[in-house]
Design a protein around this motif. Structure first.
Motif, PDB file in Angstrom:
ATOM      1  N   UNK B  46      -1.838  -1.805   3.711  1.00  0.00           N
ATOM      2  CA  UNK B  46      -0.917  -1.985   2.580  1.00  0.00           C
ATOM      3  C   UNK B  46      -0.009  -3.185   2.838  1.00  0.00           C
ATOM      4  N   UNK B  47       0.547  -3.247   4.056  1.00  0.00           N
ATOM      5  CA  UNK B  47       1.418  -4.376   4.401  1.00  0.00           C
ATOM      6  C   UNK B  47       0.647  -5.691   4.291  1.00  0.00           C
ATOM      7  N   UNK B  48      -0.608  -5.693   4.758  1.00  0.00           N
ATOM      8  CA  UNK B  48      -1.401  -6.929   4.726  1.00  0.00           C
ATOM      9  C   UNK B  48      -1.740  -7.328   3.290  1.00  0.00           C
ATOM     10  N   UNK B  49      -2.167  -6.356   2.487  1.00  0.00           N
ATOM     11  CA  UNK B  49      -2.559  -6.685   1.112  1.00  0.00           C
ATOM     12  C   UNK B  49      -1.357  -7.181   0.312  1.00  0.00           C
ATOM     13  N   UNK B  50      -0.218  -6.511   0.471  1.00  0.00           N
ATOM     14  CA  UNK B  50       0.976  -6.932  -0.271  1.00  0.00           C
ATOM     15  C   UNK B  50       1.449  -8.312   0.184  1.00  0.00           C
ATOM     16  N   UNK B 178       6.523  -4.294   0.527  1.00  0.00           N
ATOM     17  CA  UNK B 178       6.634  -3.832  -0.855  1.00  0.00           C
ATOM     18  C   UNK B 178       7.922  -4.344  -1.501  1.00  0.00           C
ATOM     19  N   UNK B 179       9.021  -4.312  -0.743  1.00  0.00           N
ATOM     20  CA  UNK B 179      10.299  -4.790  -1.290  1.00  0.00           C
ATOM     21  C   UNK B 179      10.204  -6.286  -1.608  1.00  0.00           C
ATOM     22  N   UNK B 180       9.576  -7.040  -0.700  1.00  0.00           N
ATOM     23  CA  UNK B 180       9.436  -8.482  -0.945  1.00  0.00           C
ATOM     24  C   UNK B 180       8.538  -8.723  -2.167  1.00  0.00           C
ATOM     25  N   UNK B 181       7.444  -7.960  -2.266  1.00  0.00           N
ATOM     26  CA  UNK B 181       6.535  -8.114  -3.405  1.00  0.00           C
ATOM     27  C   UNK B 181       7.244  -7.768  -4.709  1.00  0.00           C
ATOM     28  N   UNK B 257      -6.639  -6.747  -3.200  1.00  0.00           N
ATOM     29  CA  UNK B 257      -5.799  -7.317  -4.252  1.00  0.00           C
ATOM     30  C   UNK B 257      -6.566  -7.424  -5.569  1.00  0.00           C
ATOM     31  N   UNK B 258      -7.855  -7.791  -5.478  1.00  0.00           N
ATOM     32  CA  UNK B 258      -8.645  -7.887  -6.709  1.00  0.00           C
ATOM     33  C   UNK B 258      -8.833  -6.493  -7.315  1.00  0.00           C
ATOM     34  N   UNK B 259      -9.166  -5.528  -6.452  1.00  0.00           N
ATOM     35  CA  UNK B 259      -9.352  -4.158  -6.934  1.00  0.00           C
ATOM     36  C   UNK B 259      -8.071  -3.614  -7.562  1.00  0.00           C
ATOM     37  N   UNK B 264       0.768  -5.736 -11.747  1.00  0.00           N
ATOM     38  CA  UNK B 264       2.010  -5.122 -11.289  1.00  0.00           C
ATOM     39  C   UNK B 264       2.150  -5.405  -9.809  1.00  0.00           C
ATOM     40  N   UNK B 265       3.366  -5.378  -9.308  1.00  0.00           N
ATOM     41  CA  UNK B 265       3.570  -5.722  -7.898  1.00  0.00           C
ATOM     42  C   UNK B 265       2.843  -4.752  -6.985  1.00  0.00           C
ATOM     43  N   UNK B 266       2.671  -3.484  -7.433  1.00  0.00           N
ATOM     44  CA  UNK B 266       2.062  -2.480  -6.561  1.00  0.00           C
ATOM     45  C   UNK B 266       0.537  -2.488  -6.638  1.00  0.00           C
ATOM     46  N   UNK B 267      -0.037  -3.430  -7.372  1.00  0.00           N
ATOM     47  CA  UNK B 267      -1.491  -3.524  -7.467  1.00  0.00           C
ATOM     48  C   UNK B 267      -2.180  -3.543  -6.102  1.00  0.00           C
ATOM     49  N   UNK B 268      -1.767  -4.446  -5.188  1.00  0.00           N
ATOM     50  CA  UNK B 268      -2.414  -4.502  -3.869  1.00  0.00           C
ATOM     51  C   UNK B 268      -2.281  -3.189  -3.099  1.00  0.00           C
ATOM     52  N   UNK B 269      -1.176  -2.461  -3.315  1.00  0.00           N
ATOM     53  CA  UNK B 269      -0.983  -1.164  -2.659  1.00  0.00           C
ATOM     54  C   UNK B 269      -2.049  -0.187  -3.156  1.00  0.00           C
TER      55      UNK B 269
END
Lengths: 235, 329
Positions: B46-50, B178-181, B257-259, B264-269
Motif C-alpha cells: 500500500x505504501x509503495x503503490x500510494x 496515504x496522508x501525502x496522497x 495503481x492501474x487496477x 480518487x486518492x485511495x485508488x492505489x490502496x
C-alpha cells in the motif's frame, strides 16, 4: 504595451518567423490574421515564452521579456487561450479554472474572480464538477477563456479561438471577446477567421510566410483587396 | 481545491487516522505468523503503490524505478544494522534519506532536459534499476554479491524481537503515504501535478513551475518508498540483490495503481488490496506461475472494462456520493 521588434524564430533549420515587428497599444484589440502556416501560432508561442526565439526582442511596457520563462507570464499580466483550447481534460472544470490562478501574482490580482467567470459563463457554474474533456467544443472554449480571464490579465492573447467550432458558437466567442475588450483588457487575437477578427479590432496585422506583409486599422484592412491577395499567399 | 482542512478533507484524514489506529490496536490479537506476514505485505505494498502514484500517477511520468528506491531503502537499513548499534528509527531515517537523495539527484538531472520528457523518462528509470543492481552487487559495504543477513543484527532489538512491531511500522508508513496522497489530491500542488500530466506547456504558461514540481514530488515519492525498505529489510531477514531489485516490484506497483485507478486518492490502496489478496489466493489455489498469468489477464480485463480503475468505476456508479464530495476526490 506590447512591442515586438525584428523577432525571428524557427524549428531547427526551418525558419517560421522572419523579423516580425508588431505593436499592441494599451486597451486596444489587435488582430493577427493570415493563412494556415503563416506563423501565427509560432508568434503567439514566442510571445508567451513557449517557443525559443533566435533573434529580436519582445518588450512589455518597455521591459525586455524575450527570454523570460513561460511560467513567468502570469506575473507579467499575460494570459493565453491556446489553439485547440488544450484543457486539462481529466480534471474538473473548476480545477481547470483554478489553475488559471496558480501563480501567486495572478491569485493576488484575481481575488474572487472564479465568481466573475461563472457570471460570464453561467453554464460553467453548473458544470463545475464535470471533467473538462467530457464537455462540448463550445463549452470547452468557455473553460479555456475562463482559465485565461480568471487571472485578470492586462494582455489577453488568443490563438485561433474559433477553430473547429460551430458558427453559432463562434458568434458567442466573439461576443464574449467584445465584452472583455469593452472592460479595457488589451487583446491580441490570432485568427484565421479574418472578417470576424478584423471587425472587432482597432488594428490588424497580416502575416504571410513568417513576415508581416500588411499593417493597418481593422476597418481599412476589411476594405482592402490586397489583404485577400496576401492572405492567399500570392501577393 | 486548496481549502486546507475543508470538511471532506478532514473526513478523509480522520478515516486514515482511524483506520491506522484500529489496525494497530488489533495487532496484538493476531495470533498466526502467516496472518502477520500477509498483513505486513499488504501495508508495505500500500505504501509503495500510494507513493508511486503520488508522482507517476498524478504527473503521468511512469517510473520503473520505484523498486530501486525501495531496494536502496532496504540496503541502507541493512547497512546501518550491520555496521552500527543504532536503533531502528535511525535505520528508517537513513533508508528514507538515501532513497530520497537518489530520487532528488536523478529527477534534477533528468527533468532538466526536455529530451527526457514523456516515455523516455520511463526508460531512464529502467536503466537506473540495472545500474543499481550492478553497484550494490559490487560494493562490499552494501552487499558485494553475497547477500546480507539482517536478522542476526536485529534479533535482539525492538524491531527484530517481534514481527508485530514490523507490522505497526508498516501500517504507520502506509498511513503516511496515504496522508501525502490525500494532500496531493486536494491541494494546489496536486492540481499542478495533474496539469503536467495533461499538457505541460500550457501548465507552464499558467505559471506552474513544472520542473520544480516534478523534481520535488519525485524525491518525496522516492523517500516514501525508501522508508518502506527499512522494515522490509528486517522482515526479509536476509537481503540479496536478485530479490530486492526484481523488476516485479515496479511492475506490481504500476499494476496496483492501474487496477485501483487514479480517480480518487485511495485508488492505489484499493489496487494494492486487490493484487495482494488475489496473488495470495491464486498462489494457494494454483501455482505462482499460474497466479502471474491470471493477474496479467485480470489487468487487461480491468483496463478494458474499467478504464478509470476500480475506484473510478465505483464512484461512477455512485453519482450521489460524488456530488456530495467537497474538495477531496
Amino acid at each position: 504595451m506590447l512591442e515586438v521588434s525584428d523577432l525571428t524564430a524557427g524549428y531547427g533549420e526551418a525558419v517560421a518567423l522572419r523579423g516580425v515587428d508588431l505593436q499592441v497599444r494599451d486597451g486596444t484589440t489587435v488582430s493577427l490574421v493570415g493563412s494556415n502556416g503563416a506563423g501565427k501560432s509560432t508568434l503567439v508561442k514566442a510571445l508567451m515564452g513557449m517557443q525559443p526565439v533566435s533573434g529580436g526582442t519582445v518588450r512589455l511596457d518597455g521591459e525586455d521579456i524575450t527570454h523570460r520563462a513561460a511560467s513567468d507570464r502570469p506575473r507579467l499580466g499575460m494570459a493565453l487561450v491556446p489553439e485547440g483550447r488544450r484543457l486539462f481534460k481529466d480534471m474538473t472544470v473548476r480545477d481547470n479554472l483554478l489553475l488559471g490562478v496558480h501563480h501567486p501574482a495572478a491569485r493576488k490580482r484575481s481575488a474572487g474572480a472564479l465568481e466573475s467567470v461563472y457570471e460570464l459563463f453561467p453554464v460553467l457554474r453548473k458544470r463545475s464538477r464535470q471533467l473538462a474533456g467530457t464537455m462540448s467544443g463550445g463549452e470547452q472554449q468557455m473553460v479555456a477563456l475562463g482559465r485565461a480571464l480568471i487571472s485578470r490579465p492586462r494582455l489577453l492573447i488568443l490563438d485561433e479561438p474559433s477553430l473547429g467550432l460551430a458558427p453559432i458558437i463562434v458568434e458567442q466567442v466573439f461576443e464574449t471577446l467584445a465584452r472583455v475588450t469593452a472592460e479595457g483588457v488589451t487583446v491580441l487575437l490570432a485568427e484565421q477567421n479574418m472578417r470576424r477578427a478584423l471587425e472587432l479590432s482597432d488594428h490588424g496585422y497580416v502575416l504571410a510566410d513568417g513576415q508581416i506583409v500588411l499593417d493597418a486599422s481593422g476597418a481599412e484592412l476589411l476594405k482592402s483587396d490586397s489583404v485577400r491577395t496576401a492572405y492567399l499567399g500570392d501577393a | 481545491m486548496n481549502r486546507w482542512l475543508g470538511p471532506s478533507l478532514r473526513r478523509h484524514l480522520l478515516m486514515i487516522l482511524a483506520g491506522t489506529a484500529v489496525t494497530i490496536t488489533l495487532v496484538p490479537t493476531i495470533g498466526s505468523s502467516y496472518a502477520l506476514a500477509f498483513g505486513f505485505q499488504f501495508v508495505i505494498w500500500t505504501a509503495l503503490a500510494l507513493s508511486w502514484s503520488l508522482f507517476s500517477g498524478n504527473s503521468g511520468y511512469a517510473s520503473f524505478g520505484h523498486g530501486v528506491f525501495f531496494g536502496i531503502g532496504t540496503y541502507a537499513a541493512s547497512a546501518v544494522f550491520r555496521s552500527t548499534d543504532a536503533p531502528f528509527v535511525v535505520a528508517l531515517a537513513v533508508a528514507g534519506l538515501a532513497a530520497g537523495a537518489l530520487a532528488l539527484l536523478l529527477g534534477a538531472a533528468v527533468f532538466s532536459s526536455p529530451r527526457f520528457a514523456g516515455d523516455l523518462f520511463g526508460l531512464v528509470t529502467l536503466a537506473m534499476a540495472f545500474i543499481a543492481v550492478t553497484v550494490v552487487s559490487n560494493v562490499a559495504f552494501l552487499d558485494g554479491g553475497t547477500g546480507v543477513f539482517v536478522r542476526e543484527h536485529t534479533s535482539s532489538t525492538w524491531i527484530g524481537s517481534d514481527s508485530r512491531h514490523l507490522f505497526v511500522v508498516g501500517a504507520l508508513l502506509a498511513a503516511l503515504s496515504a496522508v501525502v496522497a490525500l494532500g496531493a489530491s486536494t491541494t494546489r500542488w496536486g492540481a499542478a501535478l495533474r496539469s503536467i500530466h495533461d499538457d505541460e506547456a500550457v501548465a507552464e504558461s499558467l505559471g506552474v513551475p513544472t520542473y520544480r514540481y516534478k523534481v520535488v514530488t519525485f524525491a518525496v515519492s522516492g523517500t516514501l518508498a525508501g522508508l518502506a525498505g527499512a522494515p522490509q529489510a528486517v522482515f526479509l531477514g536476509y537481503v540479496e540483490v536478485g530479490a530486492v531489485f526484481t523488476l516485479n516490484i515496479p511492475l506490481l506497483v504500476i499494476m496496483m495503481t492501474i487496477l485501483g485507478g487514479m480517480a480518487r486518492w485511495y485508488g492505489p490502496l484499493v489496487g494494492a488490496a486487490v493484487v495482494v489478496i488475489l496473488r495470495e489466493a491464486l498462489t494457494g489455489w494454483a501455482s505462482a506461475e499460474m497466479a502471474q498469468i491470471i493477474m496479467g489477464l485480470s489487468l487487461i480485463v480491468v483496463i478494458a472494462v474499467m478504464p478509470r480503475g476500480v475506484s473510478g468505476y465505483l464512484t461512477r456508479t455512485r453519482p450521489a456520493a460524488r456530488a456530495g464530495q467537497g474538495g477531496a476526490r
